[in-house]
Design a protein around this motif. Structure first.
Motif, PDB file in Angstrom:
ATOM      1  N   ASP A 103     -44.361 -64.883  -4.086  1.00 50.58           N
ATOM      2  CA  ASP A 103     -43.860 -65.651  -5.229  1.00 50.58           C
ATOM      3  C   ASP A 103     -42.364 -65.491  -5.468  1.00 50.58           C
ATOM      4  O   ASP A 103     -41.833 -66.043  -6.420  1.00 50.58           O
ATOM      5  CB  ASP A 103     -44.605 -65.232  -6.508  1.00 50.58           C
ATOM      6  CG  ASP A 103     -46.084 -65.534  -6.401  1.00 50.58           C
ATOM      7  OD1 ASP A 103     -46.413 -66.661  -5.996  1.00 50.58           O
ATOM      8  OD2 ASP A 103     -46.903 -64.637  -6.684  1.00 50.58           O
ATOM      9  N   VAL A 104     -41.712 -64.673  -4.637  1.00 52.42           N
ATOM     10  CA  VAL A 104     -40.281 -64.441  -4.850  1.00 52.42           C
ATOM     11  C   VAL A 104     -39.547 -64.586  -3.518  1.00 52.42           C
ATOM     12  O   VAL A 104     -40.174 -64.640  -2.463  1.00 52.42           O
ATOM     13  CB  VAL A 104     -40.036 -63.023  -5.427  1.00 52.42           C
ATOM     14  CG1 VAL A 104     -40.533 -62.931  -6.856  1.00 52.42           C
ATOM     15  CG2 VAL A 104     -40.688 -61.963  -4.548  1.00 52.42           C
ATOM     16  N   ALA A 105     -38.227 -64.641  -3.594  1.00 56.73           N
ATOM     17  CA  ALA A 105     -37.404 -64.718  -2.387  1.00 56.73           C
ATOM     18  C   ALA A 105     -36.438 -63.538  -2.398  1.00 56.73           C
ATOM     19  O   ALA A 105     -36.126 -62.982  -3.470  1.00 56.73           O
ATOM     20  CB  ALA A 105     -36.631 -66.034  -2.374  1.00 56.73           C
ATOM     21  N   PRO A 165     -33.522 -62.232  -8.726  1.00 55.10           N
ATOM     22  CA  PRO A 165     -33.738 -61.286  -9.809  1.00 55.10           C
ATOM     23  C   PRO A 165     -35.181 -61.391 -10.332  1.00 55.10           C
ATOM     24  O   PRO A 165     -35.726 -62.499 -10.387  1.00 55.10           O
ATOM     25  CB  PRO A 165     -32.749 -61.734 -10.897  1.00 55.10           C
ATOM     26  CG  PRO A 165     -32.151 -63.005 -10.425  1.00 55.10           C
ATOM     27  CD  PRO A 165     -32.687 -63.373  -9.097  1.00 55.10           C
ATOM     28  N   VAL A 166     -35.757 -60.266 -10.684  1.00 49.70           N
ATOM     29  CA  VAL A 166     -37.117 -60.285 -11.233  1.00 49.70           C
ATOM     30  C   VAL A 166     -37.169 -59.403 -12.471  1.00 49.70           C
ATOM     31  O   VAL A 166     -36.336 -58.520 -12.649  1.00 49.70           O
ATOM     32  CB  VAL A 166     -38.163 -59.776 -10.210  1.00 49.70           C
ATOM     33  CG1 VAL A 166     -38.284 -60.726  -9.036  1.00 49.70           C
ATOM     34  CG2 VAL A 166     -37.820 -58.367  -9.717  1.00 49.70           C
ATOM     35  N   ARG A 223     -45.048 -61.306 -11.038  1.00 49.19           N
ATOM     36  CA  ARG A 223     -45.850 -61.238  -9.817  1.00 49.19           C
ATOM     37  C   ARG A 223     -44.957 -61.464  -8.595  1.00 49.19           C
ATOM     38  O   ARG A 223     -44.137 -62.377  -8.565  1.00 49.19           O
ATOM     39  CB  ARG A 223     -46.953 -62.292  -9.846  1.00 49.19           C
ATOM     40  CG  ARG A 223     -48.063 -61.978  -8.846  1.00 49.19           C
ATOM     41  CD  ARG A 223     -49.247 -62.859  -9.070  1.00 49.19           C
ATOM     42  NE  ARG A 223     -48.868 -64.238  -8.737  1.00 49.19           N
ATOM     43  CZ  ARG A 223     -49.570 -65.302  -9.122  1.00 49.19           C
ATOM     44  NH1 ARG A 223     -50.618 -65.164  -9.862  1.00 49.19           N
ATOM     45  NH2 ARG A 223     -49.169 -66.506  -8.769  1.00 49.19           N
ATOM     46  N   LEU A 224     -45.121 -60.605  -7.586  1.00 42.20           N
ATOM     47  CA  LEU A 224     -44.263 -60.667  -6.405  1.00 42.20           C
ATOM     48  C   LEU A 224     -45.018 -61.199  -5.192  1.00 42.20           C
ATOM     49  O   LEU A 224     -44.633 -62.178  -4.571  1.00 42.20           O
ATOM     50  CB  LEU A 224     -43.728 -59.262  -6.085  1.00 42.20           C
ATOM     51  CG  LEU A 224     -43.012 -58.537  -7.235  1.00 42.20           C
ATOM     52  CD1 LEU A 224     -42.758 -57.094  -6.851  1.00 42.20           C
ATOM     53  CD2 LEU A 224     -41.705 -59.255  -7.558  1.00 42.20           C
ATOM     54  N   ALA A 267     -52.842 -58.845  -6.858  1.00 42.20           N
ATOM     55  CA  ALA A 267     -51.483 -59.298  -7.151  1.00 42.20           C
ATOM     56  C   ALA A 267     -50.635 -58.056  -7.411  1.00 42.20           C
ATOM     57  O   ALA A 267     -51.039 -57.174  -8.157  1.00 42.20           O
ATOM     58  CB  ALA A 267     -51.494 -60.199  -8.367  1.00 42.20           C
ATOM     59  N   LEU A 268     -49.488 -57.989  -6.778  1.00 40.85           N
ATOM     60  CA  LEU A 268     -48.600 -56.846  -6.983  1.00 40.85           C
ATOM     61  C   LEU A 268     -47.391 -57.326  -7.774  1.00 40.85           C
ATOM     62  O   LEU A 268     -46.812 -58.376  -7.464  1.00 40.85           O
ATOM     63  CB  LEU A 268     -48.200 -56.260  -5.631  1.00 40.85           C
ATOM     64  CG  LEU A 268     -49.444 -55.667  -4.945  1.00 40.85           C
ATOM     65  CD1 LEU A 268     -49.479 -55.981  -3.486  1.00 40.85           C
ATOM     66  CD2 LEU A 268     -49.551 -54.182  -5.210  1.00 40.85           C
TER      67      LEU A 268
END
Ligand code: ADP
Length: 615
Positions: free
Chosen positions: A557-559, A563-564, A569-570, A581-582
């Motif tokens: 779900d991220v690149a 920024p998170v 959820r990653l 889900a991590l």
């Protein structure tokens, strides 16, 4: 007696045959495909020979490979078990031609019963009642339709070469006949290489009653009473019992005598089963029970007959194959009590009974019953073969005693992470109609939804598990005698749930990684504490998020560089058929992202690393 025996089969039936052979002092030889190199039947036999690749067509169904294994191991006899080559007359002939003892009937008897139409003709000649229908050679659409009209709707179209519940179509009205016939022919051609069909009156409230018969080479044939196999799903037996509920002595005598006549009509030697269909709309009576087919081999459900008669059917098979006479005369055989068998399948009732595969991390079956299993804890269920992994057989003085014992044993059964039908079997055994002995082959289809086991454990089981898992300190909001306010958060099969009260007293098993297996009603779930810093398995302070178990990345779900915020959820991984889900342990940016959707990851593999400003 036979000195050595090759078992041309696998799984629970191979283990079952090995058990009796060993008790009789016979050397046992297993055969196995590549997929089964470490299987239980291989471990239990005195010797094992590899016969080919994982697909059954390239191993267990290759007659030459099995004969070569017999030569190589010096086997004196071959037991085919059930399925695979057990009803293949050519194979039986080849075994005999190779100078080996064939533990089964003469090839001619197998052939006589192999095709449904020819078998029925023979039975009619022998005075055995058969289901009204059409058996003719004229296979034209017009003739079949006219015959169906004459029989009266509903009609059942059956492939003459059919078996295993395949190649059957029920037709309720004339308008549906042409389509059903075409599709039945297609299925029959594909599955059996023979598109011929026969027609039967469709019995509306059918019960499946079968009689165990045994013949020897000295002209004797006996029966070992009946079994009722009416609990079926898609024409496949699920629960079987002996004797049949509601069978009176006169009806039993008539049906068992008809079975003996049927066996005599084909000079039957060894163990066989005559299957009948009964119209049970007005209870069982001799004039409403008709011959369906004969199985010229040992049946899956033979243990219920063993339980009520005290006879070891495999021992009888081996003695008769060795030329001995039947060990007991008809008068010496009697029914003692009642027995019920349930077939444990590696399949997921919640997903349309889809077969389930994988390693049996947890596998234990309840007590107080006979267990015929093809696997042990730690074994793998491969996708290559029948998903039946074990049978549980209960015996009691009464039907209710056997039923309660079997339901209890299944209730205590733990199978994980492979899915099983144990919970479904518990529901079926507890269904009021089954409890009352009101069984027919439509029961499961009719009651489908009512037999679905619960989707989650009871509050009691969850509470007890939560008590075992709860982090140090009281569960938030949990106070004795206080109103429940906040709940503690856990993950149940990867999904967050709140559990309000923790209480002790329910069995649960700890998994190596600190999670808990919650087993109830034959079903198993995994419970783990939920942590706000990244799901069940958090990240270290270095921001490295590792895979909690071997699995597959199903979403990213991220690149990299993004920024998170804490809790975002990653990556989602799927492991053991569950999604995890991590999430981000703290605010930061994605510093490393070595995985992409679809990647297989090992336990402990780095999935994402989150860095803070100052790192
Ligand atoms: P297979 O050889 O494929 O196992 P069978 O002829 O033994 O097929 O039939 C399998 C099942 O189909 C039976 O146990 C019964 O449930 C159902 N069945 C067979 N014949 C009829 C019939 N005439 N009417 C209703 N149900 C039937």
């Amino acid at each position: 007696m036979i000195e050595s025996l090759l078992i041309a089969n696998r799984g629970e039936i191979a283990c079952r045959i090995i058990r009796t052979a060993r008790a009789l002092g016979i050397r046992t030889i297993a055969v196995h495909s590549d997929a089964d190199a470490a299987a239980l039947h291989v471990r239990e036999a005195d010797e094992a020979v590899r016969i080919g690749l994982a697909p059954a067509r390239e191993s267990y169904l290759v007659a030459d490979a099995i004969l070569a294994a017999a030569r190589e191991s010096g086997a004196a006899a071959i037991h085919p078990g059930y399925g695979f080559l057990s009803e293949n007359a050519d194979f039986a002939e080849a075994v005999i031609a190779a100078g080996l003892v064939w533990v089964g009937p003469d090839p001619a008897s197998i052939r006589a019963m192999g095709l449904k139409d020819a078998a029925k003709e023979r039975m009619i000649a022998a005075g055995v009642p058969v289901t009204p229908g059409y058996l003719g050679d004229d296979q034209s659409d017009a003739r079949l339709f006219a015959e169906a009209e004459a029989i009266g709707w509903p009609v059942l179209i059956k492939a003459v070469a059919g078996g295993g519940g395949k190649g059957m179509r029920r037709v309720d009205a004339a308008a549906d006949f042409a389509d059903a016939l075409a599709s039945c022919r297609r299925e029959a051609a594909a599955a059996f290489g023979d598109e011929r069909v026969l027609l039967e009156k469709y019995i509306l409230s059918p019960r499946h009653i079968e009689v165990q018969v045994f013949g020897d080479r000295h002209g004797q044939v006996v029966h070992l009473f009946e079994r009722d196999c009416s609990l079926q799903r898609r024409h496949q037996k699920v629960i079987e019992e002996a004797p049949a509920p509601g069978m009176d002595d006169a009806t039993r005598a008539a049906v068992c005598e008809a079975a003996v006549r049927a066996a005599r009509a084909v000079d039957y030697v060894g163990a066989g089963t005559i299957e009948f269909i009964a119209d049970a709309s007005t209870g069982l009576s001799a004039d409403c029970i008709w011959f369906m087919e004969m199985n010229t081999r040992l049946q899956v459900e033979h243990p219920v007959t063993e339980a009520i008669t005290g006879v070891d059917l495999v021992e009888w098979q081996l003695r008769i194959a060795a030329g001995e006479p039947l060990p007991l005369a008809q008068e010496a055989l009697a029914i003692h009590g009642h027995a019920i068998e349930a077939r444990l399948y590696a399949e997921d009732p919640a997903k349309g009974f889809l077969p389930s595969t994988g390693t049996l991390t947890a596998f234990s079956l309840g007590d107080g019953v006979r267990v015929d299993s093809g696997v042990e804890e730690g074994d793998a269920i491969s996708p290559w073969y029948d998903p039946m992994i074990a049978k549980l057989i209960a015996h009691g003085d009464t039907r209710e005693e056997a039923r309660a014992a079997l339901a209890g044993a299944l209730d205590a059964t733990v199978v994980w992470p492979v899915r099983s039908n144990a919970g479904f079997l518990v529901e079926a055994l507890d269904h009021p109609d089954f409890v009352a002995g009101r069984v027919d082959t439509g029961l499961i289809a009719r009651e489908g939804e009512a037999l679905m086991p619960p989707a989650r454990p009871s509050e009691e089981a969850l509470g007890a598990a939560a008590a075992l898992l709860a982090p140090p300190g009281p569960l938030s909001g949990f106070r004795l005698n206080a109103p429940r306010r906040a709940e503690s958060l856990f993950l149940l099969d990867g999904q967050p749930i709140g559990i309000a009260s923790a209480r002790h007293g329910h069995a649960a098993r700890t998994l190596p990684d600190g999670r808990l297996l919650v087993a109830e009603g034959g079903q198993s779930w995994v419970l783990s504490p939920w942590r706000a810093d990244g799901g069940a398995e958090g990240a270290g302070s270095d921001g490295a998020i590792l895979s909690p178990m071997p699995g597959r990345v199903i979403a990213v779900d991220v690149a990299a560089g993004q920024p998170v915020i804490k809790g975002q959820r990653l990556v989602t991984i799927e492991a053991m058929k569950m999604e995890h889900a991590l999430t981000a342990p703290f605010d930061g940016t994605v510093a490393e992202l070595p995985v992409a959707t679809g990647a297989q990851v090992a336990e402990g593999a780095l999935l994402v690393r989150i860095a803070t400003e100052d790192q």
